[in-house]
Scaffold this motif. Structure first.
Motif, PDB file in Angstrom:
ATOM      1  N   ARG A  28       0.923  -1.242   0.073  1.00 37.09           N
ATOM      2  CA  ARG A  28      -0.047  -0.196   0.027  1.00 37.09           C
ATOM      3  C   ARG A  28       0.982   1.444   0.020  1.00 37.09           C
ATOM      4  NH1 ARG A  28      -5.096  -0.401   4.235  1.00 37.09           N
ATOM      5  NH2 ARG A  28      -5.849   1.038   2.753  1.00 37.09           N
ATOM      6  N   SER A  29       1.924   1.288   0.780  1.00 36.43           N
ATOM      7  CA  SER A  29       2.698   2.454   0.857  1.00 36.43           C
ATOM      8  C   SER A  29       3.473   2.735  -0.699  1.00 36.43           C
ATOM      9  CB  SER A  29       3.647   2.343   2.007  1.00 36.43           C
ATOM     10  OG  SER A  29       3.096   2.358   3.271  1.00 36.43           O
ATOM     11  N   PRO A  30       4.170   1.956  -1.043  1.00 34.39           N
ATOM     12  CA  PRO A  30       4.850   2.181  -2.425  1.00 34.39           C
ATOM     13  C   PRO A  30       3.534   2.577  -3.580  1.00 34.39           C
ATOM     14  CG  PRO A  30       4.952  -0.085  -1.970  1.00 34.39           C
ATOM     15  CD  PRO A  30       4.717   0.680  -0.527  1.00 34.39           C
ATOM     16  N   LEU A  31       2.507   1.778  -3.346  1.00 31.21           N
ATOM     17  CA  LEU A  31       1.416   2.254  -3.987  1.00 31.21           C
ATOM     18  C   LEU A  31       1.074   3.594  -4.149  1.00 31.21           C
ATOM     19  CD1 LEU A  31      -0.308   1.060  -6.481  1.00 31.21           C
ATOM     20  CD2 LEU A  31      -1.732   0.133  -4.716  1.00 31.21           C
ATOM     21  N   MET A  32       0.996   3.982  -2.948  1.00 29.11           N
ATOM     22  CA  MET A  32       0.536   5.615  -2.679  1.00 29.11           C
ATOM     23  C   MET A  32       1.540   6.407  -3.260  1.00 29.11           C
ATOM     24  SD  MET A  32      -1.226   5.188   1.322  1.00 29.11           S
ATOM     25  CE  MET A  32      -1.398   6.806   1.327  1.00 29.11           C
ATOM     26  N   THR A  33       2.894   6.109  -3.005  1.00 30.13           N
ATOM     27  CA  THR A  33       3.879   6.879  -3.780  1.00 30.13           C
ATOM     28  C   THR A  33       3.676   7.008  -5.148  1.00 30.13           C
ATOM     29  OG1 THR A  33       5.295   6.169  -1.814  1.00 30.13           O
ATOM     30  CG2 THR A  33       6.146   7.465  -3.794  1.00 30.13           C
ATOM     31  N   LEU A  34       3.380   5.806  -5.932  1.00 33.27           N
ATOM     32  CA  LEU A  34       3.240   5.800  -7.262  1.00 33.27           C
ATOM     33  C   LEU A  34       2.115   6.563  -7.813  1.00 33.27           C
ATOM     34  CD1 LEU A  34       4.080   2.048  -7.974  1.00 33.27           C
ATOM     35  CD2 LEU A  34       5.171   4.000  -8.726  1.00 33.27           C
ATOM     36  N   ALA A  35       1.047   6.449  -7.188  1.00 30.54           N
ATOM     37  CA  ALA A  35      -0.343   7.231  -7.406  1.00 30.54           C
ATOM     38  C   ALA A  35       0.096   8.886  -7.221  1.00 30.54           C
ATOM     39  CB  ALA A  35      -1.326   6.709  -6.568  1.00 30.54           C
ATOM     40  N   ALA A  36       0.771   9.037  -6.102  1.00 33.78           N
ATOM     41  CA  ALA A  36       1.029  10.459  -6.053  1.00 33.78           C
ATOM     42  C   ALA A  36       1.786  11.048  -7.292  1.00 33.78           C
ATOM     43  CB  ALA A  36       1.619  10.555  -4.473  1.00 33.78           C
ATOM     44  N   SER A  37       2.629  10.280  -7.372  1.00 29.90           N
ATOM     45  CA  SER A  37       3.686  10.784  -8.775  1.00 29.90           C
ATOM     46  C   SER A  37       2.967  10.713  -9.917  1.00 29.90           C
ATOM     47  CB  SER A  37       4.822   9.834  -8.834  1.00 29.90           C
ATOM     48  OG  SER A  37       5.429   9.489  -7.504  1.00 29.90           O
ATOM     49  N   MET A  38       2.041  10.005 -10.279  1.00 34.45           N
ATOM     50  CA  MET A  38       1.181   9.981 -11.566  1.00 34.45           C
ATOM     51  C   MET A  38       0.305  11.088 -11.501  1.00 34.45           C
ATOM     52  SD  MET A  38       2.185   7.531 -13.696  1.00 34.45           S
ATOM     53  CE  MET A  38       3.758   7.807 -12.974  1.00 34.45           C
ATOM     54  N   GLU A  39      -0.162  11.557 -10.388  1.00 33.39           N
ATOM     55  CA  GLU A  39      -0.798  12.803 -10.423  1.00 33.39           C
ATOM     56  C   GLU A  39      -0.223  14.053 -10.703  1.00 33.39           C
ATOM     57  OE1 GLU A  39      -3.893  15.052  -7.214  1.00 33.39           O
ATOM     58  OE2 GLU A  39      -3.143  13.200  -6.458  1.00 33.39           O
ATOM     59  N   VAL A  40       1.150  14.064 -10.239  1.00 30.49           N
ATOM     60  CA  VAL A  40       2.074  15.159 -10.529  1.00 30.49           C
ATOM     61  C   VAL A  40       2.137  15.295 -11.894  1.00 30.49           C
ATOM     62  CG1 VAL A  40       4.380  16.094 -10.201  1.00 30.49           C
ATOM     63  CG2 VAL A  40       2.941  15.328  -8.167  1.00 30.49           C
ATOM     64  N   LEU A  41       2.552  14.114 -12.620  1.00 29.30           N
ATOM     65  CA  LEU A  41       2.756  13.933 -14.051  1.00 29.30           C
ATOM     66  C   LEU A  41       1.390  14.487 -14.965  1.00 29.30           C
ATOM     67  CD1 LEU A  41       5.037  10.759 -14.584  1.00 29.30           C
ATOM     68  CD2 LEU A  41       5.636  13.148 -14.675  1.00 29.30           C
ATOM     69  N   GLN A  42       0.252  14.033 -14.160  1.00 25.36           N
ATOM     70  CA  GLN A  42      -0.904  14.233 -14.805  1.00 25.36           C
ATOM     71  C   GLN A  42      -1.062  15.966 -15.223  1.00 25.36           C
ATOM     72  OE1 GLN A  42      -3.727  11.292 -12.853  1.00 25.36           O
ATOM     73  NE2 GLN A  42      -4.431  11.092 -14.912  1.00 25.36           N
ATOM     74  N   ASN A  43      -1.000  16.587 -13.961  1.00 27.67           N
ATOM     75  CA  ASN A  43      -0.984  17.829 -13.977  1.00 27.67           C
ATOM     76  C   ASN A  43      -0.175  18.468 -14.980  1.00 27.67           C
ATOM     77  OD1 ASN A  43      -2.720  17.688 -11.773  1.00 27.67           O
ATOM     78  ND2 ASN A  43      -1.021  17.931 -10.214  1.00 27.67           N
ATOM     79  N   GLN A  44       0.805  18.029 -15.411  1.00 24.14           N
ATOM     80  CA  GLN A  44       1.872  18.575 -16.429  1.00 24.14           C
ATOM     81  C   GLN A  44       1.706  17.722 -17.917  1.00 24.14           C
ATOM     82  OE1 GLN A  44       5.804  18.424 -14.911  1.00 24.14           O
ATOM     83  NE2 GLN A  44       5.351  19.259 -13.043  1.00 24.14           N
ATOM     84  N   ARG A  45       0.642  17.144 -18.044  1.00 22.77           N
ATOM     85  CA  ARG A  45       0.204  16.259 -19.028  1.00 22.77           C
ATOM     86  C   ARG A  45       0.461  17.036 -20.423  1.00 22.77           C
ATOM     87  NH1 ARG A  45      -3.532  13.989 -22.591  1.00 22.77           N
ATOM     88  NH2 ARG A  45      -3.536  11.797 -22.756  1.00 22.77           N
ATOM     89  N   ASP A  46      -0.253  18.142 -20.529  1.00 26.02           N
ATOM     90  CA  ASP A  46      -0.099  19.117 -21.709  1.00 26.02           C
ATOM     91  C   ASP A  46       1.364  19.508 -22.090  1.00 26.02           C
ATOM     92  OD1 ASP A  46      -2.689  18.774 -21.620  1.00 26.02           O
ATOM     93  OD2 ASP A  46      -3.049  20.848 -20.696  1.00 26.02           O
ATOM     94  N   GLU A  47       2.260  19.187 -21.495  1.00 27.04           N
ATOM     95  CA  GLU A  47       3.542  19.562 -21.617  1.00 27.04           C
ATOM     96  C   GLU A  47       4.196  18.530 -22.274  1.00 27.04           C
ATOM     97  OE1 GLU A  47       5.531  21.475 -18.052  1.00 27.04           O
ATOM     98  OE2 GLU A  47       3.641  22.714 -17.971  1.00 27.04           O
ATOM     99  N   LEU A  48       3.843  17.420 -22.016  1.00 24.30           N
ATOM    100  CA  LEU A  48       4.419  15.966 -22.745  1.00 24.30           C
ATOM    101  C   LEU A  48       4.279  15.858 -24.043  1.00 24.30           C
ATOM    102  CD1 LEU A  48       3.422  13.801 -19.479  1.00 24.30           C
ATOM    103  CD2 LEU A  48       5.445  15.040 -19.908  1.00 24.30           C
ATOM    104  N   THR A  49       5.084  14.926 -24.779  1.00 23.76           N
ATOM    105  CA  THR A  49       4.827  14.666 -26.103  1.00 23.76           C
ATOM    106  C   THR A  49       3.922  13.720 -26.215  1.00 23.76           C
ATOM    107  OG1 THR A  49       6.553  12.871 -25.737  1.00 23.76           O
ATOM    108  CG2 THR A  49       7.636  14.895 -26.298  1.00 23.76           C
ATOM    109  N   GLU A  50       3.360  13.333 -27.297  1.00 22.27           N
ATOM    110  CA  GLU A  50       2.296  12.393 -27.562  1.00 22.27           C
ATOM    111  C   GLU A  50       2.561  11.186 -27.130  1.00 22.27           C
ATOM    112  OE1 GLU A  50      -1.310  10.981 -28.631  1.00 22.27           O
ATOM    113  OE2 GLU A  50      -0.741  12.979 -28.634  1.00 22.27           O
ATOM    114  N   ARG A  51       3.726  10.485 -27.181  1.00 24.63           N
ATOM    115  CA  ARG A  51       4.504   9.331 -26.718  1.00 24.63           C
ATOM    116  C   ARG A  51       4.254   9.096 -25.238  1.00 24.63           C
ATOM    117  NH1 ARG A  51       9.772   5.908 -28.761  1.00 24.63           N
ATOM    118  NH2 ARG A  51       9.490   4.068 -27.685  1.00 24.63           N
ATOM    119  N   ALA A  52       5.006  10.370 -24.728  1.00 22.04           N
ATOM    120  CA  ALA A  52       4.911  10.401 -22.984  1.00 22.04           C
ATOM    121  C   ALA A  52       3.390  10.290 -22.555  1.00 22.04           C
ATOM    122  CB  ALA A  52       5.729  11.442 -22.860  1.00 22.04           C
TER     123      ALA A  52
END
Length: 236
Positions: free
Chosen positions: A25-49
């Motif tokens: 559960r702990s590493p999973l929560m870290t992964l989920a939080a990291s994905m949320e940060v990346l999603q907030n910057q989704r528009d700045e990523l390349t199409e493949r990313a």
């Protein structure tokens, strides 16, 4: 001695599954939080990313659900699950469960005499049962077509019908087994689910002294009809 040894082994395996799920559960929560940060910057990523990010988000969500389901299953195996009974208006509970689910627009059909029926049940678990059946219909049955609540003698039945191809007769028992995904391509349960949703539904229903089964739709149209039958216990 052989029986005791087997029982000890079963208990060790159950504790292992519970411990592993808890530690994940702990590493999973870290992964989920990291994905949320990346999603907030989704528009700045390349199409493949962006495509890679979307796949990661889906897999992490599936992983999270698997861990939560495994923890719940391990509690059942350990015999530590207890019902938190309270007086509930059954018809109102069913309608609320549907309205808060992913299939909130599904029509609900109620027997008139059930409108004011108050029974003792674990509200959270009954809501989870309905939510899981609606989610199952959305994933594998083309979406739920109706939710029906009716009383049969001293028992009440909650039925969820869908628009899918139905469940083959030979799969109608094993579909409630853990990690069951069907036995052939194209059948219900052969997609990306983890195969614990219906097993958990069966456990929740069993705790209430009820049973669950799947049959053909009542109107003869293609699709499956999942029926939860519970005893009606009037409030003390």
């Amino acid at each position: 001695q052989m029986a005791q040894s087997l029982q000890d082994r079963i208990e060790r395996d159950a504790r292992f599954a519970s411990d592993v799920s808890h530690e994940l559960r702990s590493p999973l929560m870290t992964l989920a939080a990291s994905m949320e940060v990346l999603q907030n910057q989704r528009d700045e990523l390349t199409e493949r990313a962006r495509q890679a990010l979307d796949l990661m988000v889906l897999d992490i969500d599936r992983f999270r659900q698997l861990v939560e389901d495994l923890l719940e299953i391990s509690r059942f195996d350990a015999g530590v699950v207890r019902l938190e009974l309270e007086e509930v208006h059954l018809a109102e509970l069913v309608m609320q469960a549907v309205s808060h689910s992913s299939e909130r627009d599904v029509p609900v059909k109620l027997d008139a005499e059930l409108a004011g029926v108050v029974v003792r049940a674990d509200k959270r678990r009954i809501v989870r049962v309905i939510a899981n059946l609606l989610d199952n219909a959305a994933k594998y049955g083309g979406g739920a077509s109706i939710v029906e609540l009716r009383q049969v003698d001293d028992r009440v039945q909650i039925a969820v019908e869908d628009r899918g191809p139905g469940v083959p007769v030979e799969d109608r028992e094993r579909i409630f087994e853990r990690f069951s995904r069907g036995v052939s391509a194209g059948r219900r349960g052969s997609s990306d689910g983890v195969g614990l949703g219906l097993a958990l539904v069966a456990e929740h229903v069993r705790l209430h002294g009820g049973r669950i089964w799947v049959e053909d739709r009542a109107d003869g149209e293609p699709g499956a009809r999942f029926v939860v039958e519970l005893p009606v216990e009037e409030p003390a």
